[in-house]
Design an enzyme around this catalytic site. Structure first.
Site, mmCIF file in Angstrom:
data_model
loop_
_atom_site.group_PDB
_atom_site.id
_atom_site.type_symbol
_atom_site.label_atom_id
_atom_site.label_comp_id
_atom_site.label_asym_id
_atom_site.label_seq_id
_atom_site.Cartn_x
_atom_site.Cartn_y
_atom_site.Cartn_z
ATOM 1 N N ARG A 64 0.824 -1.208 0.000
ATOM 2 C CA ARG A 64 0.000 0.000 0.000
ATOM 3 C C ARG A 64 0.864 1.267 0.000
ATOM 4 O O ARG A 64 0.693 2.150 -0.843
ATOM 5 C CB ARG A 64 -0.879 -0.031 1.253
ATOM 6 N N THR A 65 1.798 1.332 0.943
ATOM 7 C CA THR A 65 2.638 2.532 1.035
ATOM 8 C C THR A 65 3.525 2.655 -0.200
ATOM 9 O O THR A 65 3.737 3.749 -0.727
ATOM 10 C CB THR A 65 3.487 2.485 2.323
ATOM 11 N N LYS A 93 24.341 -6.299 0.859
ATOM 12 C CA LYS A 93 24.857 -6.300 2.216
ATOM 13 C C LYS A 93 26.360 -6.540 2.304
ATOM 14 O O LYS A 93 26.935 -6.483 3.379
ATOM 15 C CB LYS A 93 24.079 -7.298 3.072
ATOM 16 N N ARG A 114 11.619 2.446 3.516
ATOM 17 C CA ARG A 114 10.847 1.744 4.527
ATOM 18 C C ARG A 114 11.659 0.531 4.953
ATOM 19 O O ARG A 114 12.039 -0.293 4.127
ATOM 20 C CB ARG A 114 9.509 1.301 3.963
ATOM 21 N N HIS A 147 6.201 6.953 11.194
ATOM 22 C CA HIS A 147 5.623 6.806 9.864
ATOM 23 C C HIS A 147 4.975 8.156 9.539
ATOM 24 O O HIS A 147 3.754 8.280 9.477
ATOM 25 C CB HIS A 147 4.592 5.677 9.895
#
Lengths: 329, 329, 329
Positions: A64-65, A93, A114, A147
């Site tokens: 969604r975000t 990494k 995020r 957030h």
């Protein structure tokens, strides 16, 4: 008026927004949405930032975000690159997190991130502030942490819902659900200090009550609030009810099992008690606490709230890249 | 003439296309392709829909169909967001399928979806028809169900191949391979009812013969067909041979083991028997039923057929968003 | 002058670049970068290739190279489609590699590919040269094989660093680290034949020394070089030191264990011995051979080198699509 010179670079924490900036962003969001309603307007938005590039670094998945930000970029003509696949990000990494972020900043004009771990957006912003060619960092959610864009879209939806009734000032706002662990409810409560004559009502079982830090913050800012575990006893007073879901992902033991959904939900049975001009909000995704049968009620605001999120993010990008002045009036 | 007002919203099922719409789409596809041949034309296509956003929701992976749609969007300036990674999509599963689809519809202007389970595109379209801000749903293949854009690109390739010979009307079309389970062969056979004086030849082993429902449909519409398991006995009569691969993924037991590839394939040995102006088609990807040595034969149409797929999808998007009138003549 | 007609189609191997083409690409890269510094310039780049579509086929993950190419495309308005997920690409494996590549070529105007196996870019280019609608292939790294765009960005960074001192001609260039297995060091050494009066210094433990083929190539082209395992004894002579990391991923047994990082690294302790106008380069990602404390030294050129990579890729695309003439002067 709406072009007051409030500048914005990193977006890290809802606490960085004061009333001036909040009002400014809300006005800009409405202006952009109106603008996009005509085809000519929608096309002119495309011409604002076609020369900018965004990186969406979403190692914590959130469809969604992600979609909300990706499409906010697209609305302004911004091109996007993405890292969403954990197996791809693990490949990075081999190098330090800071080297990876600096690499992203070499290629794009803004990094939207995020992550699972708290503090990574702040760490990235601190790195940017040290280097020669810094780009803005937008925190799209980091751990249980912050957030900020969710908090902004909630504020916008409230302001917009009450636009003919003086905005958020003077309203009674209920927050219901897992208030202890839900960061959206916490951030929204925090930001209420920017509004006058607001009263908050926390509706939650004792074990999921709003945490002390937020309540002390409210007392310190003179925002009255009450706490209850009975929705029925307060529903009739509310101008808005912000329903939230149970944060089972933050369970250490079996905490969520004790939550009685039947007592903290909005469904057709609760609607008659709600004021005719009240609004029902929810950050989505929803669980049993919000019955899909409510969708058809004109007071259901959550689908519009979701779409508002995209537009608030458009406004943030316009603000960050300082192209507000190029919008036709 | 080519701007007859046939409007289109959802694209769900090949059965929704009648002759008028098929002719219209074929003419539009050709017009768009011609248009893109000049640089000026290609650039003007870009200006048709830059203010639109598409979501490609491909939880059933299909690189070919994905790329075809993604690039069809790009040809028109449409921005795309995608969900392809099953691990990302499973994250969405905390909410109902309908809530996910409604969320996508909040952010974009069209949803293009490909799913494992049949009926999901239709279910999404039904949801859209109930909400305030519906967006068109395009079915890019759902289970064994329907794959309407494949059927359209097949029709277009046939029409285009026969453009100097009166189009599909009056032609003899062979369909070969796993006709029982291949949805492309089934859809193509179904759509033949829209054409005059067509004759079909089904070439398959008994166990993989065309299903009764399609044959009854053909009888009901007066389309003559014959069935054979001998390619050699009919190859000389065909204007087109549509070769399909074995649908091993739909095996319940060991059905595919019995299929004799040697008897149902096109290779250099079969080419001399084929009419000089016949065409060889295949929906790709191919298996042993189509020898790569055929690629060099001028009658091999399948690579063009693949590219036609992208252009037919461009035409569908132009039709859905009603911008045909903006194309220069 | 900068529009000499050197044409370029596939980019497969650093060996295809001669001095004329290298100079041409370096001049073009600088011109493009300068151009993008003004907003008007950045926007005009966007209008060069909006009608073109690129496919990024990265079955060997490489976030850095992926982002560099993706954003190079975006800088020119080119739309991109991507395959990065190995599980998606494995789905394609039902068909031959050549059929997959030909499929990609049906939909886009250029294929940028990075693969585990050597030779796949060359094989794709050979396929393109046989078909009707070929598109250029850009090798973004294939196995231990070739990584031509890395070599080009290294050359550009050297040329640019020495722009006020006559360019690469006449300079002393040190290469340090795992020279035996590092393809970047090998390619850079190879390309030195294009420059006059250059001297190379290879700094590596015996077991990781530059391979014989490159040394023979240098001798054949009259490029002097020396070999040493003591950085301290040569550091004061160098105009550039190109540091590389240990290629542990190419270990068969335990080779890397013997590498003594303490002796082949640049850190604050080494900086005083370096000439005041020397430059430190590194292809990144880095390991212990390059201390992050060096980042603040004005001679550290590796972050700019990384960003140069994007711009060199922009230049390659401009060259391939022959739009150099459309750049305003």
């Amino acid at each position: 008026m709406s072009q007051r010179n409030v500048s914005l670079f990193h977006v890290l924490d809802p606490r960085q927004f004061d009333r001036t900036l909040l009002d400014d962003l809300c006005a800009l969001t409405t202006r952009l949405r109106q603008h996009a309603k005509s085809r000519l307007g929608a096309r002119s938005l495309q011409t604002l930032l076609p020369h900018k590039r965004a990186m969406l670094y979403f190692t914590q998945p959130s469809t969604r975000t992600f979609l909300s930000f990706d499409n906010a970029c697209h609305l302004l003509g911004i091109r996007t690159s993405e890292i969403r696949d954990p197996s791809i990000s693990s490949e990075v990494k081999g190098e330090t997190f800071e080297d990876s972020i600096r690499t992203f900043s070499s290629y794009v004009d803004v990094i939207i991130m995020r992550t699972h771990k708290a503090g990574m957006a702040a760490q990235s912003a601190a790195l940017m502030d040290r280097i020669e060619r810094p780009v803005p960092i937008i925190n799209a959610g980091s751990g249980r942490d912050q957030h900020p864009t969710q908090a902004l879209l909630d504020i916008y939806t409230l302001e917009r819902s009450f636009q003919c009734r003086g905005g958020i000032d003077g309203k009674v706002i209920g927050l219901m659900g897992d208030l202890r662990r839900g960061r959206t409810a916490r951030s929204l409560a925090y930001l209420m200090k920017n509004y006058r004559d607001v009263r908050l009502v926390f509706i939650a079982p004792n074990a999921f009550a709003m945490e002390r830090d937020i309540k002390e913050h409210l007392r310190g800012n003179g925002i009255p609030f009450e706490e209850t575990d009975s929705l029925a006893s307060v529903i009739g007073e509310l101008d808005a009810i912000y329903v939230t879901r149970l944060q089972t992902e933050h369970d250490v033991g079996d905490e969520s099992a004790s939550f009685d959904h039947a007592r903290f939900r909005i469904g057709p049975a609760q609607l008659p008690a709600l004021k005719p001009d009240a609004v029902v909000m929810h950050p989505l995704p929803r669980g049993p606490e919000l019955d899909p049968a409510v969708d058809r009620d004109p007071r259901a605001m959550y689908w519009r709230q979701e779409r508002n999120g995209m537009w608030m993010r458009v406004a943030l990008l316009v603000k960050i890249f300082e192209v507000e002045g190029e919008l036709p009036d």
